[in-house]
Motif scaffolding. Structure first.
Motif, mmCIF file in Angstrom:
data_model
loop_
_atom_site.group_PDB
_atom_site.id
_atom_site.type_symbol
_atom_site.label_atom_id
_atom_site.label_comp_id
_atom_site.label_asym_id
_atom_site.label_seq_id
_atom_site.Cartn_x
_atom_site.Cartn_y
_atom_site.Cartn_z
ATOM 1 N N GLY A 1 2.212 9.642 -6.018
ATOM 2 C CA GLY A 1 2.997 10.852 -6.179
ATOM 3 C C GLY A 1 1.886 11.625 -4.181
ATOM 4 O O GLY A 1 2.764 12.716 -4.076
ATOM 5 N N TYR A 2 1.620 10.243 -3.613
ATOM 6 C CA TYR A 2 1.534 10.798 -2.167
ATOM 7 C C TYR A 2 2.749 10.632 -1.466
ATOM 8 O O TYR A 2 3.441 9.682 -1.408
ATOM 9 C CB TYR A 2 0.053 10.131 -1.704
ATOM 10 C CG TYR A 2 -0.935 10.183 -2.553
ATOM 11 C CD1 TYR A 2 -2.272 11.968 -2.521
ATOM 12 C CD2 TYR A 2 -0.889 10.225 -3.462
ATOM 13 C CE1 TYR A 2 -2.922 11.936 -3.048
ATOM 14 C CE2 TYR A 2 -3.011 10.562 -4.142
ATOM 15 C CZ TYR A 2 -3.257 11.362 -3.661
ATOM 16 O OH TYR A 2 -4.275 11.557 -4.917
ATOM 17 N N ASP A 3 2.278 11.892 -0.091
ATOM 18 C CA ASP A 3 3.451 11.398 0.757
ATOM 19 C C ASP A 3 2.648 11.074 2.103
ATOM 20 O O ASP A 3 2.238 12.085 2.543
ATOM 21 C CB ASP A 3 4.045 12.798 1.359
ATOM 22 C CG ASP A 3 5.248 12.558 2.087
ATOM 23 O OD1 ASP A 3 5.043 11.507 2.635
ATOM 24 O OD2 ASP A 3 5.020 14.012 2.870
ATOM 25 N N VAL B 1 1.273 -0.894 -0.189
ATOM 26 C CA VAL B 1 -0.032 0.071 -0.648
ATOM 27 C C VAL B 1 1.383 0.889 -0.048
ATOM 28 O O VAL B 1 0.897 1.929 -0.763
ATOM 29 C CB VAL B 1 -1.348 0.312 1.211
ATOM 30 C CG1 VAL B 1 -1.819 0.782 1.243
ATOM 31 C CG2 VAL B 1 -1.999 -1.100 1.468
ATOM 32 N N ILE B 2 2.103 1.277 0.846
ATOM 33 C CA ILE B 2 2.423 2.203 0.840
ATOM 34 C C ILE B 2 3.609 2.900 -0.568
ATOM 35 O O ILE B 2 2.765 4.215 -0.624
ATOM 36 C CB ILE B 2 3.692 2.170 2.250
ATOM 37 C CG1 ILE B 2 2.987 2.386 3.217
ATOM 38 C CG2 ILE B 2 4.861 3.956 2.049
ATOM 39 C CD1 ILE B 2 2.631 3.736 3.511
ATOM 40 N N PRO B 3 3.989 1.669 -1.099
ATOM 41 C CA PRO B 3 4.819 1.827 -2.124
ATOM 42 C C PRO B 3 4.328 2.263 -2.933
ATOM 43 O O PRO B 3 4.227 3.737 -4.163
ATOM 44 C CB PRO B 3 5.064 1.314 -2.376
ATOM 45 C CG PRO B 3 5.463 0.275 -1.117
ATOM 46 C CD PRO B 3 4.317 0.155 -0.679
ATOM 47 N N VAL C 1 -2.222 12.155 3.299
ATOM 48 C CA VAL C 1 -2.688 10.379 3.349
ATOM 49 C C VAL C 1 -2.583 10.507 5.201
ATOM 50 O O VAL C 1 -2.171 10.414 6.253
ATOM 51 C CB VAL C 1 -1.543 9.605 2.906
ATOM 52 C CG1 VAL C 1 -1.984 8.324 3.311
ATOM 53 C CG2 VAL C 1 -1.405 9.689 2.160
ATOM 54 N N VAL C 2 -4.432 10.096 5.591
ATOM 55 C CA VAL C 2 -4.289 9.746 6.675
ATOM 56 C C VAL C 2 -4.985 8.205 7.514
ATOM 57 O O VAL C 2 -5.834 7.864 6.092
ATOM 58 C CB VAL C 2 -5.559 10.638 6.941
ATOM 59 C CG1 VAL C 2 -6.012 10.063 8.746
ATOM 60 C CG2 VAL C 2 -6.008 12.476 7.103
ATOM 61 N N PRO C 3 -4.217 7.443 8.116
ATOM 62 C CA PRO C 3 -4.435 6.292 8.217
ATOM 63 C C PRO C 3 -5.389 5.616 9.239
ATOM 64 O O PRO C 3 -5.606 7.276 10.244
ATOM 65 C CB PRO C 3 -2.861 5.771 8.558
ATOM 66 C CG PRO C 3 -2.317 7.005 9.009
ATOM 67 C CD PRO C 3 -2.812 7.802 8.451
#
Length: 74
Positions: free
Chosen positions: A40-42, A32-34, A49-51
């Motif tokens: 293009g999200y940090d 998911v993170i990759p 991005v909000v987990p």
């Protein structure tokens, strides 16, 4: 690097993971993170991005979604 090249490299890498059973945390870390990075999200910027976001779904005991991706801080 162009998006198409990045996504192809990620797909090649992920194919190597398909024969394993991963935990949710491992799936986030390896897949998911990759993918969010390729888009293009940090993942460390809460305006992007909000987990574990509380989605507020009525009638559900667990109202959280794994990730919310924000556009223009919304």
């Amino acid at each position: 690097m162009e998006f198409e090249v990045k996504i192809k490299k990620l797909i090649e890498k992920l194919r190597g993971f398909q024969d394993e059973n991963y935990t949710e945390a491992q799936t986030r870390q390896f897949m998911v993170i990759p993918f969010l990075r390729v888009l293009g999200y940090d993942e460390y910027d809460p305006s992007e991005v909000v987990p574990e976001y509380n989605a507020g779904c009525a009638g559900s005991k667990n109202n959280k979604v794994d990730y919310v991706v924000k556009i223009n801080n919304k």
